[in-house]
Design an enzyme around this catalytic site. Structure first.
Site, PDB file in Angstrom:
ATOM      1  N   HIS B 119      48.896  42.456  36.066  1.00 21.11           N
ATOM      2  CA  HIS B 119      48.007  41.500  35.818  1.00 21.11           C
ATOM      3  C   HIS B 119      47.935  41.978  34.210  1.00 21.11           C
ATOM      4  CE1 HIS B 119      43.844  39.950  34.607  1.00 21.11           C
ATOM      5  NE2 HIS B 119      43.965  39.172  35.727  1.00 21.11           N
ATOM      6  N   ASP B 196      45.203  49.550  39.617  1.00 19.78           N
ATOM      7  CA  ASP B 196      44.392  48.719  39.454  1.00 19.78           C
ATOM      8  C   ASP B 196      44.119  48.076  41.157  1.00 19.78           C
ATOM      9  OD1 ASP B 196      43.480  46.211  39.208  1.00 19.78           O
ATOM     10  OD2 ASP B 196      44.821  45.446  38.040  1.00 19.78           O
ATOM     11  N   GLN B 199      42.513  43.590  43.261  1.00 20.98           N
ATOM     12  CA  GLN B 199      43.091  42.683  44.357  1.00 20.98           C
ATOM     13  C   GLN B 199      42.811  43.442  45.717  1.00 20.98           C
ATOM     14  OE1 GLN B 199      43.008  39.457  44.222  1.00 20.98           O
ATOM     15  NE2 GLN B 199      42.943  39.397  41.950  1.00 20.98           N
ATOM     16  N   LYS B 222      35.020  40.229  42.357  1.00 19.98           N
ATOM     17  CA  LYS B 222      35.930  39.914  43.187  1.00 19.98           C
ATOM     18  C   LYS B 222      35.658  40.378  44.537  1.00 19.98           C
ATOM     19  CE  LYS B 222      39.525  39.914  39.564  1.00 19.98           C
ATOM     20  NZ  LYS B 222      40.075  38.518  39.567  1.00 19.98           N
ATOM     21  N   CYS B 363      47.586  35.064  34.932  1.00 16.67           N
ATOM     22  CA  CYS B 363      47.470  36.230  33.777  1.00 16.67           C
ATOM     23  C   CYS B 363      48.625  37.332  34.178  1.00 16.67           C
ATOM     24  CB  CYS B 363      46.130  37.077  34.193  1.00 16.67           C
ATOM     25  SG  CYS B 363      44.413  36.105  33.598  1.00 16.67           S
TER      26      CYS B 363
HETATM   27  C1  LIG Z   1      45.090  42.653  39.692  1.00 15.87           C
HETATM   28  C2  LIG Z   1      44.194  42.303  38.796  1.00 15.87           C
HETATM   29  N1  LIG Z   1      43.787  43.333  37.863  1.00 15.87           N
HETATM   30  C3  LIG Z   1      42.743  42.994  36.875  1.00 15.87           C
HETATM   31  C4  LIG Z   1      42.007  41.882  36.941  1.00 15.87           C
HETATM   32  C5  LIG Z   1      41.223  41.721  35.939  1.00 15.87           C
HETATM   33  O1  LIG Z   1      39.665  41.692  36.606  1.00 15.87           O
HETATM   34  P1  LIG Z   1      38.577  41.179  35.581  1.00 15.87           P
HETATM   35  O2  LIG Z   1      38.989  39.717  34.959  1.00 15.87           O
HETATM   36  O3  LIG Z   1      37.479  41.193  36.620  1.00 15.87           O
HETATM   37  O4  LIG Z   1      38.404  42.192  34.431  1.00 15.87           O
HETATM   38  C6  LIG Z   1      42.349  40.871  37.790  1.00 15.87           C
HETATM   39  C7  LIG Z   1      41.591  39.561  38.076  1.00 15.87           C
HETATM   40  O5  LIG Z   1      41.328  38.859  37.186  1.00 15.87           O
HETATM   41  C8  LIG Z   1      43.386  41.205  38.777  1.00 15.87           C
HETATM   42  O6  LIG Z   1      43.508  40.075  39.589  1.00 15.87           O
END
Ligand SMILES: Cc1ncc(COP(=O)(O)O)c(C=O)c1O
Ligand SMILES: Cc1ncc(COP(=O)(O)O)c(C=O)c1O
Lengths: 149, 408, 408, 149
Positions: B119, B196, B199, B222, B363
């Protein structure tokens, strides 16, 4: 939502037919328009002579709405003066922003009127206006793609 | 009937005149009433600035906030409460590591290894670090089913590697990455591992010890909690040696005109007034998840996933990316395309049937390029989804090409 | 009776068996029911990740979020929505300016001018910038009533000054700083002005044009909104030339493996999933503030302030810092000490009577040193306070020395 | 809350009397203890001989609770061995954490028992334990002030 109106025959026809999707001979202006947030990218080609848009076409990728909107626009502006083209684009923005709703007033937009209901789909507005913004920039001689939405 | 639906009022609201079929859970989940109630109770009964006041109200706010931290610590199996930093979201957690660890402990020529499927939030901050420090980004490329092979991992993680940044679960392909194996390899060469878990934790038990992670980031929103709260876990020895990131109130010890000393963990990394309501919402979300149980969550989702993949396989002109059969360990995130139809059109058409999916680059533009697509559609599941949801999704999907004047 | 009390349930909860007298409003304010309802309505009816989805729910979330931005813009008289960046709190807003402007536009020998009374959040980030860039921190010292004289301002702001950081209202002394005059002087030498409005906007109309501020920071939680949401206003021409601060999802345009381009304002500065619920809470708080009206707020508070200062003047052994009479333009924040009694003891003793005040350094240690005190007590007002609150506060304060075995 | 119990006569007496607040001759250990979050700062001076705390006193500033707690502690540890002092500090922490509530067991703490109800005032716990943490560090030869709370 009026999805029926939006994905109408005109739209799917313009999306499918590749009538206006090609290169033209000796273009006087070639300008890229992009929507970074959705990845749509078109390249508009115009050939002007004595202030009249003699020929126009486009290449690029995008959703049905942006592709059809581009194709419909090209049909409309061919043979028009630059000033007339700008007038049409103003009318189009007015329609999409729901500021101009009077059918008579919108008449010059012809087939593009099929895109009227996009005003109720804010997430897709930028798809519909991409070509017209690119046209404005091309005609007004700005050379940067327009990022506004 | 799904026994959890009653806890999620939004799932019973009609959308475009139809019942909402919410399949964008990878973007954000809906919130159960118990979470909303926990937040409201806080503001109605003991809202105060924590840590700052000596009076009863503030003491209660502080206790509740620190209990929430403790609950997070227990939930992810960390050693100490001090290792849990509350942030705004996973993106901020990852930026904290990039700024405070990356900019201070990397040198020219060092390598940062990461899958091309990351991401942007676990990728762009590392570009920033690489640029500032003259370090190099080295990408891991998945195989056709979306998985990272041992060979790929072994060939890219080398003695030059200082950081390995990896998602536990991909937000595009649903792939579960072999974090433990990656961590083993990374630690063998002395690199730190940033995982990270944005998910994974909503769907999968996350234990920082089992993952052997040095840093773990995730977002509350999430995993049933409100927006505006996230978590960074870091091993204490690492957090201790890192300089503060954001500075200001609460994170200091002594402030003189020209210099300052900083508070011990976790305050060192929590500048300014924290989101107590958000932390309590996250604690309530953890309670709810525990009550449902990861067993139930995983079972429900994998059944729905198989049902969905089977149904999609029977619709012509559909391409599913990554693992298309549900055969490997994967989460309920399905990216796909419909031939000749742009994902945005697919999404708009499904929306007219009340079906919420996402379309775009998710993203993850480098992954899109690697997959040679401009964008994809993505349907992502949660335990409150039902077979009926999938049926409606499949029925709507079947009609898509027709709308655009193609034969089915 | 105060007509607003009914909107704040917490103010009717008994505290230590007594009615709560909440006088720590400078730390955080209580939240009216309309704000709680706005947040809950969002989560119950149209919670989704904004900007990302094309479906109805996400479109509604996006619209609501962007409307909240527009409302903030109108409220502070900015030119464009793009100039409003949502952050987590005032501290993050100020760090954003320090990192993205300070670290990129300052050079060795440049000077950063700031009052010694600044909150740590508008002070420690500038220490970080000064250290990183070899710049110098130059302090403005207030006179005995807490005010910055023209002479002090004129002598410290020089052609070397690149940044002036100043609070609109001091969180310790309640002093209203002459921001407009400071900005005029700063702009004459080409410096930018960062105004910390955390303590002004809850009580005072803030107009960025009238202040002539280049950047303005404030927190939602001090102005009736939930925790976890803050604002940074910046002039577009400045924000445009600044690099991103946090990076990740939402703030990008194109991401390649080795580099990225960034979205236009305001997304450029909003990485990751934003706190939509918080932004809607802030919008509802603005609605509530407008409905009460700054006229009423200022009138109520200045009456209460005078009543409180008069009452305190009649209790022996009390020292009030800064303006002690309410004669000058000042806000309802009163710092004081009781002879021979440590502020922490004062606070604990008042707490037993249900009176919540704060004791400590108030995140302003350099000011404490300048005032030659170790700590102070602080009572701070809001429009929902009443004369009865002040009576209870004064009665409790009278007894403090007795508790510790001193004569009154 | 039991404010009466906490701000009892013993406390206010210890807070007011400066009996144990001074320097001692030839201290063998001088250690600072601080609570950065509230600005309390004490400096504990001890003179040990043959493992026995012969003399002790303190200087510094702080609230009534930290000042009284320090003074009471000094009364208690004078003449005790280092081991006995550490035992007392463990008992004190046990009482403040509400882990030891049995009156008989607490008896050795004598006057310090007046601080028992601090366990119900979490915000003030660190004031009460400052002196005892400093003592532990002094006796166990650690030379850093203890920041835990
Ligand atoms: C794998 C992953 N990492 C990071 C993020 C970033 O999360 P956030 O937008 O809540 O900062 C997301 C979600 O958008 C994600 O799916
Ligand atoms: C003047 C001033 N500036 C900045 C802040 C920091 O605000 P926050 O803690 O919400 O970031 C505060 C409040 O604590 C304040 O009073």
């Amino acid at each position: 939502m009026g999805l029926e109106q939006i994905y109408s025959e005109i739209l799917s026809e313009h999306n499918n037919s590749k009538r206006n999707k090609h290169h033209i001979d000796n273009p006087t202006t070639v300008l890229k328009g992009v929507n970074p947030s959705c990845g749509d990218e078109i390249e508009l080609e115009l050939r002007e002579r004595d202030g009249v848009i003699e020929d126009a076409a486009f290449t690029g990728i995008g959703c049905a709405i942006s592709q059809a909107s581009t194709s419909i626009m090209i049909d409309l502006i061919k043979g028009k003066t630059k000033e007339e083209a700008i007038e049409l684009s103003k009318l189009f923005f007015g329609m999409i922003k729901n500021e101009i709703t009077d059918e008579d007033q919108l008449e010059p937009l012809d087939e593009a009127i099929a895109l009227k209901d996009i005003s109720h789909m804010p997430a897709r507005v930028k798809c519909a206006v991409l070509a017209w913004h690119t046209l404005e920039n091309a005609v007004e001689g700005e050379h940067a793609a327009n990022h506004e939405h | 009937m799904n026994p959890y639906l009653d806890d999620f009022p939004v799932l019973k609201e009609p959308m475009n005149g139809k019942r909402l079929v919410y399949l964008d859970n990878a973007a954000t989940t809906q919130k159960p009433l118990s979470v909303l109630r926990a937040v409201e109770d806080y503001y109605r009964a003991f809202n105060a600035n924590p840590h700052r006041g000596l009076y009863e109200l503030s003491v209660r706010a502080t206790e509740a906030y620190e209990n929430a931290r403790h609950q997070v610590k227990e939930f992810i199996g960390a050693d100490k409460d001090e290792e849990i930093i509350f942030t705004r979201n996973a993106s901020e957690s990852l930026n904290l590591v990039a700024y405070s660890y990356g900019l201070n402990f990397l040198n020219e020529g060092d390598e940062i290894v990461l899958p091309v499927s990351e991401h942007h939030s676990n990728l762009v901050p590392w570009q920033m670090v690489a640029k500032a420090k003259g370090a190099k980004l080295v990408y891991l490329y998945p195989d056709a089913t979306g998985h990272l092979t041992e060979e790929e991992i072994n060939s890219k993680i080398t003695p030059k590697t200082r950081i390995v940044a990896v998602a536990h679960v991909s937000n595009v392909l649903g792939t579960v990455n072999p974090v433990r194996e990656i961590a083993e390899k990374a630690h063998a060469v002395g690199a730190v591992v940033v995982v990270d878990c944005a998910q994974s934790i909503p769907h999968y038990p996350v234990n920082v010890k089992e993952l052997d992670a040095d840093f773990v980031a995730f977002s509350g929103h999430k995993m049933l909690a409100p927006m505006g709260i996230g978590v960074l876990y870091g091993k204490q020895e690492l957090l201790d040696k890192m300089p503060p990131f954001l500075s200001g109130g609460e994170m200091i010890e002594y402030v003189y005109e020209q210099e300052a000393t900083f508070a011990p963990l976790p305050q060192k990394f929590e500048a300014g007034t924290q989101n107590v309501g958000g932390a309590l919402g996250l604690a309530a979300a953890i309670d709810y998840l525990k009550q449902v149980g990861y067993d139930t969550i995983m079972k429900t989702e994998s059944e729905l996933l198989r049902y969905m993949l089977d149904g999609m396989a029977q619709i012509p002109h559909i391409t599913v990316y990554g693992d298309t059969t549900g055969a490997t360990e994967r989460c309920g995130v399905v990216s796909f395309n419909v031939d000749d139809v742009h994902p945005h059109d697919v999404s708009s058409i499904l929306d007219a049937d009340g079906v919420a999916i996402r379309a775009g680059h998710h993203c993850a533009q480098p992954l899109m390029r690697y997959l040679k697509v401009n964008a994809t559609c993505r349907a992502s599941l949660y335990f409150y989804n039902t077979k009926e949801d999938i049926d409606i999704f499949l029925a709507s999907l079947k009609k898509v090409r027709g709308w655009l004047g193609y034969g089915a």
